[in-house]
Design a protein around this motif. Structure first.
Motif, PDB file in Angstrom:
ATOM      1  N   ALA A 383      51.144  64.170  50.315  1.00 33.69           N
ATOM      2  CA  ALA A 383      52.234  65.052  49.313  1.00 33.69           C
ATOM      3  C   ALA A 383      53.362  64.684  48.766  1.00 33.69           C
ATOM      4  N   LEU A 384      53.489  64.143  49.981  1.00 31.61           N
ATOM      5  CA  LEU A 384      54.831  63.318  49.197  1.00 31.61           C
ATOM      6  C   LEU A 384      54.489  62.269  49.286  1.00 31.61           C
ATOM      7  N   LEU A 385      53.958  61.449  48.647  1.00 25.30           N
ATOM      8  CA  LEU A 385      53.484  59.586  48.235  1.00 25.30           C
ATOM      9  C   LEU A 385      53.618  60.395  46.490  1.00 25.30           C
ATOM     10  N   ARG A 386      52.307  61.791  47.136  1.00 22.46           N
ATOM     11  CA  ARG A 386      52.119  62.516  45.280  1.00 22.46           C
ATOM     12  C   ARG A 386      53.091  62.815  44.158  1.00 22.46           C
ATOM     13  N   ALA A 387      54.165  63.242  45.462  1.00 24.03           N
ATOM     14  CA  ALA A 387      56.376  63.803  44.584  1.00 24.03           C
ATOM     15  C   ALA A 387      56.844  62.108  44.138  1.00 24.03           C
ATOM     16  N   GLN A 388      56.922  61.394  45.559  1.00 26.39           N
ATOM     17  CA  GLN A 388      57.437  59.586  44.810  1.00 26.39           C
ATOM     18  C   GLN A 388      56.532  59.363  43.543  1.00 26.39           C
ATOM     19  N   CYS A 389      55.761  59.334  43.469  1.00 26.18           N
ATOM     20  CA  CYS A 389      54.343  59.091  42.358  1.00 26.18           C
ATOM     21  C   CYS A 389      54.796  59.420  41.060  1.00 26.18           C
ATOM     22  N   ALA A 390      55.065  60.834  40.792  1.00 25.27           N
ATOM     23  CA  ALA A 390      55.071  61.680  39.890  1.00 25.27           C
ATOM     24  C   ALA A 390      56.744  61.210  39.589  1.00 25.27           C
ATOM     25  N   ASP A 391      57.677  61.096  40.547  1.00 24.48           N
ATOM     26  CA  ASP A 391      58.975  60.192  40.616  1.00 24.48           C
ATOM     27  C   ASP A 391      59.414  58.907  39.829  1.00 24.48           C
ATOM     28  N   LEU A 392      58.353  58.167  40.118  1.00 26.60           N
ATOM     29  CA  LEU A 392      57.857  56.710  39.410  1.00 26.60           C
ATOM     30  C   LEU A 392      57.735  56.942  38.304  1.00 26.60           C
ATOM     31  N   ARG A 393      56.661  57.775  37.910  1.00 27.42           N
ATOM     32  CA  ARG A 393      56.001  57.812  36.759  1.00 27.42           C
ATOM     33  C   ARG A 393      57.087  57.958  35.331  1.00 27.42           C
ATOM     34  N   ALA A 394      57.747  59.108  36.154  1.00 28.11           N
ATOM     35  CA  ALA A 394      58.676  59.778  34.854  1.00 28.11           C
ATOM     36  C   ALA A 394      60.023  58.250  34.327  1.00 28.11           C
ATOM     37  N   GLU A 395      60.508  57.572  35.706  1.00 26.45           N
ATOM     38  CA  GLU A 395      61.165  56.780  35.517  1.00 26.45           C
ATOM     39  C   GLU A 395      60.937  55.654  34.539  1.00 26.45           C
ATOM     40  N   VAL A 396      59.423  55.320  34.819  1.00 25.48           N
ATOM     41  CA  VAL A 396      59.202  53.972  34.170  1.00 25.48           C
ATOM     42  C   VAL A 396      58.887  54.519  32.446  1.00 25.48           C
ATOM     43  N   ALA A 397      58.654  56.535  32.351  1.00 21.89           N
ATOM     44  CA  ALA A 397      58.102  56.935  30.420  1.00 21.89           C
ATOM     45  C   ALA A 397      59.853  56.788  30.329  1.00 21.89           C
ATOM     46  N   ARG A 398      60.891  56.933  31.391  1.00 19.17           N
ATOM     47  CA  ARG A 398      62.435  57.207  30.614  1.00 19.17           C
ATOM     48  C   ARG A 398      63.085  55.680  30.218  1.00 19.17           C
ATOM     49  N   LEU A 399      62.355  54.137  31.067  1.00 12.78           N
ATOM     50  CA  LEU A 399      62.638  52.947  30.837  1.00 12.78           C
ATOM     51  C   LEU A 399      61.899  52.883  28.935  1.00 12.78           C
ATOM     52  N   THR A 400      60.586  53.539  29.156  1.00 15.49           N
ATOM     53  CA  THR A 400      59.804  53.125  28.314  1.00 15.49           C
ATOM     54  C   THR A 400      60.694  52.903  26.709  1.00 15.49           C
ATOM     55  N   ARG A 401      60.361  54.236  27.080  1.00 15.48           N
ATOM     56  CA  ARG A 401      60.904  55.085  26.028  1.00 15.48           C
ATOM     57  C   ARG A 401      61.973  54.592  24.907  1.00 15.48           C
ATOM     58  N   LEU A 402      63.852  54.085  26.435  1.00 22.44           N
ATOM     59  CA  LEU A 402      64.826  54.048  25.993  1.00 22.44           C
ATOM     60  C   LEU A 402      64.052  52.165  25.456  1.00 22.44           C
ATOM     61  N   LEU A 403      63.613  51.799  25.665  1.00 22.43           N
ATOM     62  CA  LEU A 403      62.783  50.305  24.950  1.00 22.43           C
ATOM     63  C   LEU A 403      62.253  50.688  23.525  1.00 22.43           C
ATOM     64  N   ALA A 404      62.023  51.683  23.715  1.00 17.88           N
ATOM     65  CA  ALA A 404      61.081  51.619  22.367  1.00 17.88           C
ATOM     66  C   ALA A 404      62.448  51.989  21.391  1.00 17.88           C
ATOM     67  N   GLU A 405      63.257  52.748  21.281  1.00 16.63           N
ATOM     68  CA  GLU A 405      64.326  52.888  20.758  1.00 16.63           C
ATOM     69  C   GLU A 405      64.936  52.221  20.771  1.00 16.63           C
ATOM     70  N   GLY A 406      64.746  50.569  21.252  1.00 19.32           N
ATOM     71  CA  GLY A 406      66.386  50.186  20.996  1.00 19.32           C
ATOM     72  C   GLY A 406      67.338  49.549  21.576  1.00 19.32           C
ATOM     73  N   LEU A 407      67.229  50.588  22.794  1.00 21.54           N
ATOM     74  CA  LEU A 407      68.326  50.455  23.515  1.00 21.54           C
ATOM     75  C   LEU A 407      67.854  50.225  25.104  1.00 21.54           C
ATOM     76  N   ALA A 408      68.900  49.592  25.999  1.00 21.50           N
ATOM     77  CA  ALA A 408      69.325  48.607  26.474  1.00 21.50           C
ATOM     78  C   ALA A 408      69.580  49.618  27.941  1.00 21.50           C
ATOM     79  N   PRO A 409      68.888  50.100  29.081  1.00 24.27           N
ATOM     80  CA  PRO A 409      69.383  50.804  30.478  1.00 24.27           C
ATOM     81  C   PRO A 409      70.848  50.654  30.408  1.00 24.27           C
ATOM     82  N   ALA A 410      71.304  52.009  30.670  1.00 24.14           N
ATOM     83  CA  ALA A 410      73.242  52.083  31.223  1.00 24.14           C
ATOM     84  C   ALA A 410      72.749  50.803  32.620  1.00 24.14           C
ATOM     85  N   ALA A 411      73.743  49.973  32.153  1.00 23.71           N
ATOM     86  CA  ALA A 411      74.025  49.153  33.802  1.00 23.71           C
ATOM     87  C   ALA A 411      74.472  49.849  34.299  1.00 23.71           C
TER      88      ALA A 411
END
Length: 462
Positions: A383-411
């Protein structure tokens, strides 16, 4: 696991006088329900021995009162939450144990043997029917909140050190006494008690039924009650001649994958009562039963004494002296939450047996169990590993959206720390200059290092 453990809780229930006892004295026991104490007086003396318990149900208490005083609802809830729990009734025969646990009225069948009236007034019903109702109410409440659970029921009796499945007709019990070698009158061999790491003692090949509501559970309970060994004795018109154990296993399931996340078992135990046999009584089925019952209860008392003994060294606990003590191993000194209901008569003629019951009940109250939540560690890690995987997927989705919008992630920014001032930086290259032909400052005609002090002096002269 609970820190510090959990003491065995003890509730004493006092039975009212029976018709045959109505003219008897009741001066030996001094009951204080408010203080949860019972004093045992000495005839002809003002002295007494006083015992304190977690609760005392006097003769005015109803079945509802006993259920609440014992905290049965809390134990049922802990089972749904993944803990093992046990409730067992202990005491002399005819002290009200079966009434407390079952509540059925008993009549006579065509052969004049005791038989339970399974259509008893609901107000008379005891702990087992009420606990079944509470358990399924809690399971239903969890289901409304999105939970999933599976409930399994089993029911067996321990008769003459043999285990019989009360929900199966393959192991009937013949109560006829037997002597010597023979086959006639000997009960068929019962089920075997096994031990396994992680399971402790368990009954091999015991039938277990998945039940979906309280009506199914009550029907199986009634079937088992109809099969258990009963007899009329000198002290009890409907005496249980066996120890009966009804078990309810509750598995909480992962709704997405159907795997068991945690599980608990509620064990509801109606012990047969000890009974003194007068001298000169001929050998009979009741006498043989009483000998076996007393032997197993003696083993139980030895376990209680050993577990309640003080001192730095824990004495040997003789769990293996009887099948009954093996069955109750997890409930006394184990990982279950346990309630003992000590049943006594207030009649002076039963004062010796009542005093003995109170003494062992007081000892049992000093026993400490260590309740453990029964969760699969592999499933918890999964269950812990599944929760970590869900968090990582959410982060990948966020970064993908920022790149698609032409914005670099805030340093990331952070305040300077003390470590920055003392951190090691790469050394600067040495400062060099070419000396003049007149040899000023160098003494030689080639290039050479010039110190920082020398440079500052040169700038000043200029």
């Amino acid at each position: 696991m609970e820190s510090g453990g959990s003491a065995v809780r003890v509730l004493v229930r006092c039975r009212p006088l029976l018709p045959r006892e109505a003219s008897g004295a009741t001066a030996t026991l001094r009951i204080d329900r408010t203080a949860s104490t019972i004093g045992v007086g000495v005839p002809g003396s003002s002295s007494e021995t006083r015992f304190r318990f977690d609760g005392v149900a006097d003769v005015t208490c109803t079945q509802d009162d006993v259920y609440e005083l014992g905290g049965v609802g809390e134990l049922v809830g802990s089972t749904v939450g993944g803990y093992h729990a046990t409730i067992f009734a202990y005491g002399q025969t005819a002290s009200g144990k079966t009434f407390t646990m079952e509540g059925f009225e008993y009549g006579r069948d065509r052969l004049h043997k005791p038989i339970a009236n399974l259509r008893t007034d609901p107000r008379r019903l005891g702990i087992i029917p009420r606990a079944l109702d509470e358990l399924f109410s809690r399971v239903a409440a969890d289901a409304q909140a999105g939970g999933h659970a599976r409930v399994r029921l089993s029911y067996f009796q321990l008769y003459k050190e043999q285990i019989y499945d009360l929900l199966s007709t393959s192991t009937p019990v013949d109560r006829a006494p037997h002597a010597g070698g023979g086959g006639a009158g000997r009960p068929r061999r019962g089920l075997r008690l096994r031990w396994a790491a992680g399971r402790e003692f368990y009954v091999e090949n015991l039938s277990e039924y998945e039940v979906h509501d309280v009506d199914e559970a009550l029907e199986l309970f009634r079937i088992g009650v109809a099969h258990k060994a009963m007899a009329e004795t000198q002290m009890n018109a409907a005496s249980s001649r066996s120890h009966c154990v009804l078990s309810l296993s509750v598995d909480s399931l992962d709704g997405a994958h159907g795997s068991v996340t945690h599980s608990g078992t509620l064990s509801l135990v109606d012990l047969a009562g000890s009974e003194r046999q007068p001298k000169g009584v001929e050998r009979s089925a009741n006498l043989v039963d009483s000998v076996e019952i007393n032997r197993s209860l003696f083993a139980l008392r030895k376990v209680i004494v050993a577990l309640s003994a003080g001192g730095a060294r824990q004495p040997h606990v003789p769990y293996r002296d009887s099948i009954l003590t093996k069955v109750l191993k997890g409930s006394l000194g184990g990982s279950a939450r346990t309630l003992m209901i000590a049943c006594i008569s207030i009649a002076d003629e039963a004062s010796e047996e009542s005093a003995s019951t109170l003494a062992y009940a007081a000892r049992a109250r000093t026993i400490t169990n260590v309740p453990v939540r029964n969760a699969d560690p592999r499933l918890s890690e999964l269950a812990l590993l599944r929760a970590q995987c869900a968090d990582l997927r959410a982060e990948v989705a966020r970064l993908t959206r920022l790149l698609a919008e032409g914005l670099a992630p805030a340093a990331e920014t952070r305040a300077p720390s003390a470590d920055d001032a003392t951190s090691v930086r790469p050394a600067a290259p040495p400062i060099t200059t070419r000396a003049g032909s007149d040899g000023g400052g160098g003494g030689s005609g080639g290039d050479g290092p010039v110190s920082y002090t020398h440079l500052r002096a040169h700038e000043t002269d200029s």
